[in-house]
Design a protein around this motif. Structure first.
Motif, mmCIF file in Angstrom:
data_model
loop_
_atom_site.group_PDB
_atom_site.id
_atom_site.type_symbol
_atom_site.label_atom_id
_atom_site.label_comp_id
_atom_site.label_asym_id
_atom_site.label_seq_id
_atom_site.Cartn_x
_atom_site.Cartn_y
_atom_site.Cartn_z
ATOM 1 N N TYR A 120 0.835 -1.207 0.000
ATOM 2 C CA TYR A 120 0.000 0.000 0.000
ATOM 3 C C TYR A 120 0.869 1.256 0.000
ATOM 4 O O TYR A 120 0.647 2.187 -0.791
ATOM 5 N N GLN A 121 1.871 1.280 0.859
ATOM 6 C CA GLN A 121 2.730 2.464 0.976
ATOM 7 C C GLN A 121 3.509 2.711 -0.317
ATOM 8 O O GLN A 121 3.648 3.870 -0.747
ATOM 9 N N VAL A 122 4.014 1.637 -0.932
ATOM 10 C CA VAL A 122 4.775 1.786 -2.175
ATOM 11 C C VAL A 122 3.880 2.312 -3.291
ATOM 12 O O VAL A 122 4.228 3.272 -4.001
ATOM 13 N N VAL A 123 2.721 1.697 -3.448
ATOM 14 C CA VAL A 123 1.806 2.114 -4.528
ATOM 15 C C VAL A 123 1.333 3.551 -4.305
ATOM 16 O O VAL A 123 1.329 4.368 -5.233
ATOM 17 N N LYS A 124 0.960 3.869 -3.076
ATOM 18 C CA LYS A 124 0.462 5.217 -2.768
ATOM 19 C C LYS A 124 1.538 6.272 -3.030
ATOM 20 O O LYS A 124 1.269 7.318 -3.636
ATOM 21 N N ALA A 125 2.760 5.986 -2.581
ATOM 22 C CA ALA A 125 3.855 6.951 -2.776
ATOM 23 C C ALA A 125 4.105 7.174 -4.271
ATOM 24 O O ALA A 125 4.313 8.315 -4.716
ATOM 25 N N CYS A 126 4.083 6.102 -5.060
ATOM 26 C CA CYS A 126 4.333 6.235 -6.502
ATOM 27 C C CYS A 126 3.184 6.958 -7.188
ATOM 28 O O CYS A 126 3.415 7.816 -8.056
ATOM 29 N N ARG A 127 1.966 6.622 -6.791
ATOM 30 C CA ARG A 127 0.809 7.283 -7.416
ATOM 31 C C ARG A 127 0.832 8.782 -7.133
ATOM 32 O O ARG A 127 0.519 9.599 -8.019
ATOM 33 N N GLU A 128 1.202 9.158 -5.940
ATOM 34 C CA GLU A 128 1.238 10.583 -5.577
ATOM 35 C C GLU A 128 2.400 11.306 -6.243
ATOM 36 O O GLU A 128 2.339 12.516 -6.470
ATOM 37 N N ALA A 129 3.454 10.569 -6.590
ATOM 38 C CA ALA A 129 4.651 11.195 -7.168
ATOM 39 C C ALA A 129 4.560 11.365 -8.677
ATOM 40 O O ALA A 129 5.295 12.166 -9.262
ATOM 41 N N VAL A 130 3.673 10.618 -9.312
ATOM 42 C CA VAL A 130 3.591 10.596 -10.771
ATOM 43 C C VAL A 130 2.412 11.447 -11.234
ATOM 44 O O VAL A 130 1.338 11.406 -10.628
ATOM 45 N N PRO A 131 2.585 12.250 -12.283
ATOM 46 C CA PRO A 131 1.475 13.060 -12.788
ATOM 47 C C PRO A 131 0.221 12.224 -13.037
ATOM 48 O O PRO A 131 0.303 11.069 -13.467
#
Length: 314
Positions: A120-131
């Motif tokens: 969850y943390q990995v996916v959330k961090a990537c989703r928030e970092a990517v346009p």
């Protein structure tokens, strides 16, 4: 129906993507994984793995290419996802399915299936970092050993904001055994999630593809090993094409040889072409004799010469 050409570490490189997307009507490709540990990787790593970045993140035939990242640190995964997006990646895919021991021992790939909160943390961090306009997807197995674990894993990925999910319908313990495939779990996942799903695992021909669709109710499929066994598998599934003849396969081997030798990976050619033979031999018995001729060869020229000689005798 949507067909995705999946990632295969050490085999499905950009040259193989070029060949297979030129002869098949694939909708999307995913690269071999970029291993992220504790650093922002330099630009050349991404360009080497995915030279399509310099051409709109598409193959020559226009098929979009997503970059796959593998790692367990949310912050570094996010930084690398954002950088790949900045370089022009069509999409970012996160690998939580690789069962390789060398990857799992450092808590990568399928090892993370034991830790849905970390996923969850990995996916959330990537989703928030990517346009927002660039999709962030994930690829999983059903769990480490218990396929029932998939529901908690899928929920974590959905709650984290992923755009799509590929499910390889085996556990990590199931490896690549045909007897371990559990497509019915994808059907159950489909009933519990709003995430768009891609079904993966044991799709070797058009009949397998149809059975997978019938069982899962999912019409987006990812093919990996089958795409190397039957190089026109995409069109066999989509357009009911017949498998390539052995003479067509030999010609394809020579095309691949010219691409590899003239490309930036010629030193890897002997190993890669032998790996491809390991798949071809499963679908084409004629490949066994030719493989025996090249098996002990370690340089480019004699391998190509043997293939050319074989072609002249067909």
């Amino acid at each position: 129906m949507r067909i995705v050409l999946g990632p295969m570490e050490g085999v499905l490189d950009h040259l193989m993507r070029e060949i297979l997307t030129e002869m098949n009507d694939y909708d999307l490709c995913v690269t071999e994984f970029v291993r992220v540990v504790h650093q922002l990787l330099p630009k050349h790593v991404y360009y080497r793995l995915c030279p399509e970045l310099q051409h709109g993140s598409r193959t020559r035939s226009g098929v979009p290419v997503n970059i796959q990242l593998l790692g367990q640190d949310p912050d570094w995964m996010a930084e690398n996802a954002a950088f790949a997006a900045e370089l022009g990646a069509h999409g970012i895919d996160l690998n939580f399915g690789c069962p390789a021991k060398t990857v799992n021992k450092s808590k990568g790939g399928a090892a993370l299936l034991e830790f849905p909160e970390l996923i969850y943390q990995v996916v959330k961090a990537c989703r928030e970092a990517v346009p927002e306009q660039i999709p962030v997807s994930a690829k999983i197995r059903l769990g480490l050993e218990n396929p029932q674990d998939c529901f908690e894993i899928v929920d974590a990925i959905e709650q984290a904001g992923a755009n799509e999910l590929t499910v390889h319908a085996r556990t990590k313990a199931g490896g690549y055994k045909a007897s371990e495939i559990k497509w019915e779990y994808i059907q159950q996942i489909r009933q519990k999630t709003h995430l768009p799903l891609i079904a993966n695992g044991e799709i070797w021909d058009a009949a397998d593809a149809q059975r997978c669709i019938d069982v899962t109710g999912v019409e987006s499929l990812m093919v990996c090993r089958g795409a190397l066994n039957r190089p026109n598998l995409g069109n066999m599934i989509k357009h009911n094409h017949t498998p390539l003849s052995w003479s067509q396969i030999v010609e394809l081997l020579l095309v691949y040889s010219r691409c590899e030798v003239n490309g930036d990976k010629s030193k890897y050619y002997p190993n890669r072409v032998k790996q491809w033979f390991s798949y071809l031999r499963q679908a084409y018995p004629q490949a066994n004799a030719l493989f025996r001729e090249i098996r002990t060869l370690t340089t480019v020229e004699p391998i190509v010469e043997r293939i050319q000689h074989h072609q002249s005798e067909l």
